[in-house]
Design a protein around this motif. Structure first.
Motif, mmCIF file in Angstrom:
data_model
loop_
_atom_site.group_PDB
_atom_site.id
_atom_site.type_symbol
_atom_site.label_atom_id
_atom_site.label_comp_id
_atom_site.label_asym_id
_atom_site.label_seq_id
_atom_site.Cartn_x
_atom_site.Cartn_y
_atom_site.Cartn_z
ATOM 1 N N PHE A 123 0.854 -1.181 0.000
ATOM 2 C CA PHE A 123 0.000 0.000 0.000
ATOM 3 C C PHE A 123 0.894 1.236 0.000
ATOM 4 O O PHE A 123 2.098 1.151 0.251
ATOM 5 N N THR A 124 0.313 2.381 -0.251
ATOM 6 C CA THR A 124 1.110 3.613 -0.302
ATOM 7 C C THR A 124 1.510 4.098 1.083
ATOM 8 O O THR A 124 2.367 4.976 1.212
ATOM 9 N N THR A 125 0.888 3.559 2.123
ATOM 10 C CA THR A 125 1.317 3.812 3.495
ATOM 11 C C THR A 125 1.412 2.481 4.221
ATOM 12 O O THR A 125 0.776 1.499 3.833
ATOM 13 N N VAL A 126 2.189 2.443 5.273
ATOM 14 C CA VAL A 126 2.403 1.198 6.013
ATOM 15 C C VAL A 126 1.229 0.945 6.948
ATOM 16 O O VAL A 126 0.875 1.813 7.753
ATOM 17 N N PRO A 127 0.591 -0.219 6.863
ATOM 18 C CA PRO A 127 -0.564 -0.492 7.715
ATOM 19 C C PRO A 127 -0.189 -0.732 9.170
ATOM 20 O O PRO A 127 0.892 -1.234 9.476
ATOM 21 N N ASN A 128 -1.095 -0.368 10.056
ATOM 22 C CA ASN A 128 -0.969 -0.655 11.480
ATOM 23 C C ASN A 128 -1.516 -2.061 11.712
ATOM 24 O O ASN A 128 -2.694 -2.316 11.455
ATOM 25 N N LEU A 129 -0.685 -2.957 12.210
ATOM 26 C CA LEU A 129 -1.092 -4.350 12.370
ATOM 27 C C LEU A 129 -1.584 -4.673 13.773
ATOM 28 O O LEU A 129 -1.749 -5.857 14.118
ATOM 29 N N ALA A 169 12.174 -3.497 4.251
ATOM 30 C CA ALA A 169 11.690 -2.466 3.325
ATOM 31 C C ALA A 169 12.528 -1.192 3.431
ATOM 32 O O ALA A 169 13.017 -0.830 4.507
ATOM 33 N N THR A 170 12.651 -0.513 2.303
ATOM 34 C CA THR A 170 13.372 0.759 2.260
ATOM 35 C C THR A 170 12.478 1.908 1.809
ATOM 36 O O THR A 170 12.895 3.058 1.835
ATOM 37 N N ASN A 171 11.253 1.593 1.398
ATOM 38 C CA ASN A 171 10.345 2.609 0.872
ATOM 39 C C ASN A 171 9.006 2.527 1.587
ATOM 40 O O ASN A 171 8.210 1.629 1.318
ATOM 41 N N PRO A 172 8.707 3.468 2.517
ATOM 42 C CA PRO A 172 7.439 3.411 3.248
ATOM 43 C C PRO A 172 6.225 3.631 2.349
ATOM 44 O O PRO A 172 5.099 3.361 2.760
ATOM 45 N N SER A 173 6.441 4.107 1.112
ATOM 46 C CA SER A 173 5.334 4.314 0.173
ATOM 47 C C SER A 173 5.077 3.093 -0.702
ATOM 48 O O SER A 173 4.218 3.136 -1.585
ATOM 49 N N ALA A 174 5.804 2.034 -0.446
ATOM 50 C CA ALA A 174 5.586 0.798 -1.215
ATOM 51 C C ALA A 174 6.111 -0.396 -0.433
ATOM 52 O O ALA A 174 6.812 -1.255 -0.968
ATOM 53 N N THR A 175 5.793 -0.453 0.849
ATOM 54 C CA THR A 175 6.287 -1.520 1.713
ATOM 55 C C THR A 175 5.429 -2.770 1.566
ATOM 56 O O THR A 175 4.206 -2.711 1.707
ATOM 57 N N ILE A 176 6.085 -3.877 1.304
ATOM 58 C CA ILE A 176 5.352 -5.134 1.134
ATOM 59 C C ILE A 176 4.769 -5.603 2.465
ATOM 60 O O ILE A 176 5.397 -5.510 3.520
ATOM 61 N N VAL A 177 3.544 -6.105 2.376
ATOM 62 C CA VAL A 177 2.881 -6.762 3.497
ATOM 63 C C VAL A 177 2.740 -8.233 3.122
ATOM 64 O O VAL A 177 2.192 -8.560 2.064
ATOM 65 N N PHE A 178 3.286 -9.107 3.968
ATOM 66 C CA PHE A 178 3.240 -10.543 3.726
ATOM 67 C C PHE A 178 2.064 -11.176 4.454
ATOM 68 O O PHE A 178 1.829 -10.902 5.634
ATOM 69 N N MET A 179 1.354 -12.048 3.773
ATOM 70 C CA MET A 179 0.405 -12.953 4.417
ATOM 71 C C MET A 179 1.094 -14.312 4.454
ATOM 72 O O MET A 179 1.335 -14.927 3.416
ATOM 73 N N ARG A 518 14.240 -3.299 -3.217
ATOM 74 C CA ARG A 518 13.864 -4.328 -2.244
ATOM 75 C C ARG A 518 12.681 -5.164 -2.727
ATOM 76 O O ARG A 518 12.677 -6.394 -2.597
ATOM 77 N N ASN A 519 11.665 -4.535 -3.280
ATOM 78 C CA ASN A 519 10.473 -5.277 -3.675
ATOM 79 C C ASN A 519 10.761 -6.249 -4.811
ATOM 80 O O ASN A 519 10.155 -7.322 -4.889
ATOM 81 N N ASP A 520 11.684 -5.889 -5.695
ATOM 82 C CA ASP A 520 12.107 -6.829 -6.736
ATOM 83 C C ASP A 520 12.654 -8.103 -6.101
ATOM 84 O O ASP A 520 12.318 -9.226 -6.516
ATOM 85 N N ARG A 521 13.496 -7.945 -5.092
ATOM 86 C CA ARG A 521 14.120 -9.111 -4.463
ATOM 87 C C ARG A 521 13.076 -9.979 -3.767
ATOM 88 O O ARG A 521 13.106 -11.215 -3.879
#
Length: 673
Positions: A123-129, A169-179, A518-521
């Motif tokens: 997401f464009t911002t990091v979710p609160n889990l 993650a290095t980019n808070p505007s595109a941080t991966i969230v794993f399920m 990072r997201n590529d990797r």
């Protein structure tokens, strides 16, 4: 209509939507939203602009491959078991700093995605889990109000999981969230994934992508790709509404279909069947090249024997990088018989007693060799009164170091690496048959007229990487049915970043010449699982109890785990136990969610967690500390109570409880300086 029947119909509609790819969703259909109002798609402001790139997912503008995995990368194919085939385009996989076009041909032969896949979005911002299931609160993922859902659309059932934000993650505007799944998913099954009602770290609502928002609002988009797939997303949203989730709360939703077992096991099935025919009942032969008495000069090993055994080969070359040779239909083809190195060690105790002891196949560690394992097998051989035989696990052996390095820059090399692992399983199967058969009575095994090696009933023991792939070796070989697996696990792509061994390649992988993004990797590791599936133990573990067709033989195993292992993280060990459906010894120091507890003695498979009091490892996917982090992984190997448990299992197939109330150990107490 009951809920299960409704779910099956929705899944069928999604499958039909895939078969009709190229047909645009009827945007004139009215969609009912919260409050009973209706939307007429495309009426009013006109189509929503969605940037579309052929070969990309297009639901998430943050990366071509997000969300992952997605049916966007499947195409209809009525010749396959599932009715689909993977369809990565020439531009789908990310380019590296030196390779502008990355294609992995093998990926597109599968008829669905890996059941051991990683599930990812951003997401464009990091979710609160807060309040969302983590690895300590997995059960909450099944609650009716949980903010994330993994849904088996074949039967309508929720699937337990946990969520984590990418700690690398290095980019808070595109941080991966794993399920994170708990083990292998079902073969040939449609799954729906949804994130609902999330807020970011500032308390603001997470925003769906423009494409997702358009589907929620019933607005037509400018993307033919999105419109083609609108039907399956709508069907998933319908399922969510049946579960009392609100349409307007959906932040991300997508659908994917797993591959069939036939697709994943097709290579091994073909090679195994052909190899067994060529090997016959007794194998083809072996040649001894050297025999060394009192190897190691410590009076533990009576003899080390080195040589080669003959195994049918399906690789274009024995020297890596090398691919499987395939026919015009993609089927592996026999190339030649090759001589594969082996190393055997016989303990001094058997020579002293002038008696025969069992033969155990040994699996070496990460980037090791079969020959190198003879340098540390003396203690086990003496204590257990067994001889060991070993060969390289191609794909993860010393000889594959360069191929793995090349793969960090050009991932197509991982096809070479993955297919060498498949050949390794055939090699080990051939070795076992050979030493049970034609090479069971060679002169070098004798002392004072006694054959010290009893190969009538062969078992397996592996450590680290050997503990991981032991289940694969035993499943493929029809001549072995029991394995002791030290500090192993399954689901390579899930745990690889949590291992200190990953540090060997991490710097190269992130180099500007490779994949600095990072997201590529992260996505490439997810993609690699598809190829690793063909040999990953997670593929075979679900068949441990009953076998599978003529490909996988039933087998039992004892899994010995060290808590806070920094090389093979505990989440991978948990996955292996859940996938196989084996119990955990009730005195274990760790009792994972979803694994049945059972008191000893246990006849058959079990997992046992031992705690040596080592420092806790990071719970995230951040790099674990190197330093002394290998202690938990390595020091358990010499603990007397643990070895008593392993020895009993190897000899009898029974797991005895050698723990004192709970399974703990003190390395320093047993090994004072």
């Amino acid at each position: 209509m009951n809920k299960t029947a409704h779910s099956k119909i929705l899944a069928l509609l999604m499958a039909m939507g895939m078969l009709l790819s190229g047909c645009i969703f009827d945007t004139a259909e009215e969609i009912t939203v919260d409050g009973g109002d209706t939307l007429e798609p495309g009426v009013g402001v006109g189509p929503v602009e969605v940037v579309t790139t052929d070969g990309c997912e297009n639901m998430n503008p943050l990366h071509c491959m997000l969300p992952f995995p997605s049916n966007a990368f499947l195409t209809a194919d009525n010749s396959t078991t599932t009715g689909y085939k993977v369809n990565y385009a020439s531009n789908t996989l990310p380019s590296s700093g030196t390779t502008s076009n990355v294609e992995i041909v093998a990926l597109n032969r599968f008829d669905g995605f890996s059941p051991s896949t990683q599930l990812m979005t951003a997401f464009t911002t990091v979710p609160n889990l807060t309040g969302i299931a983590n690895q300590h609160s997995i059960a909450s993922s099944l609650s009716t109000e949980h903010a994330t859902i993994l849904l088996n659309l074949n039967n309508g059932e929720r699937v337990a999981h946990w969520i984590e934000v990418d700690d690398r993650a290095t980019n808070p505007s595109a941080t991966i969230v794993f399920m994170r799944t708990l083990g292998a998913l079902d073969y040939d099954t449609t799954y729906g994934v949804a994130f609902i009602g999330l807020s970011d770290l500032s308390g603001d609502p997470i925003s769906p992508s423009d494409a997702m928002q358009a589907i929620i609002d019933g607005e037509e988009t400018t993307s033919a790709d999105i419109e083609t797939r609108r039907g399956e997303i709508e069907s998933l949203i319908g399922e969510l509404e049946l579960l009392d989730y609100k349409r307007n709360d959906v932040k991300a939703a997508w659908v994917f279909h797993t591959a069939s077992s036939q697709s994943i096991l097709s290579d091994i099935s073909t090679m195994r069947s052909d190899a067994l025919t060529r090997l016959g009942e007794d194998g083809i032969g072996c040649t001894v090249t050297s025999s060394e008495d009192n190897y190691g000069d410590d009076d533990k090993l009576y003899r080390r024997i080195r040589g080669t055994f003959t195994a049918p080969q399906y690789l274009e070359s024995q020297n890596p990088p090398a691919l499987i040779v395939r026919g015009s239909d993609g089927t592996p083809q026999y190339v030649e018989d090759s001589e594969i190195p082996f190393t055997m060690v016989i303990p001094q105790v058997l020579a002293d007693l002038n008696e025969s002891g069992p033969l155990v196949v040994f699996g070496h560690g990460f980037l090791g060799t079969g020959e190198g394992s003879s340098d540390y097998l003396g203690g086990w051989a003496e204590e257990y009164k067994v001889s060991f035989v070993a060969t390289d696990l191609y794909g993860w052996s010393t000889s594959d170091f360069d191929t793995l390095g090349h793969g960090m820059i050009d991932p197509s090399y991982f096809q070479h690496q993955a297919e060498r692992i498949e050949q390794a399983l055939i090699n080990k199967m051939a070795m076992i048959r050979t030493f049970k058969g034609v090479c069971s009575d060679i002169d070098e095994m004798y002392s004072d007229g006694t054959n010290l090696v009893n190969s009538t009933d062969v078992h397996y023991m592996g450590y680290s990487l050997g503990g991981i792939y032991g289940a694969s070796v035993v499943a493929v070989s029809p001549d072995i049915d029991r394995a002791a697996l030290w500090v192993g696990g399954s689901g390579f792509s899930t745990f690889v970043e949590r291992s200190t061994n990953f540090a060997t390649f991490a710097d190269l992988f992130s180099h500007s010449a490779a994949y600095p993004d990072r997201n590529d990797r992260a996505l490439l590791l997810g993609v690699m699982q598809q190829m690793w599936d063909c040999s990953d133990p997670e593929t075979f573990l679900s068949f441990a109890n009953d076998g599978y067709d003529s490909i996988v033989e039933p087998f039992s195993f004892l899994s010995i785990i060290s808590v806070n292992d920094a090389q093979v993280p505990g989440i991978s060990s948990d996955r292996a136990a859940r996938t196989a459906g084996i119990p955990v010894l009730d005195s274990s120091a760790r009792l994972p969610y979803g694994v049945t507890q059972q008191a000893g003695p246990i006849s058959g498979s079990a997992i046992v967690y031992w705690d040596g009091g080592y420092d806790a490892m990071p719970e995230s996917n951040s790099p674990p500390p190197v330093g002394d982090a290998g202690k938990a992984h390595n020091e358990i190997g010499v603990i007397e109570d643990v070895n008593e448990m392993v020895k009993e299992f190897l000899h009898t197939g029974i797991v005895i409880d050698t723990c004192d109330v709970t399974c703990t150990f003190d390395y320093s107490a047993e090994n004072p300086e």
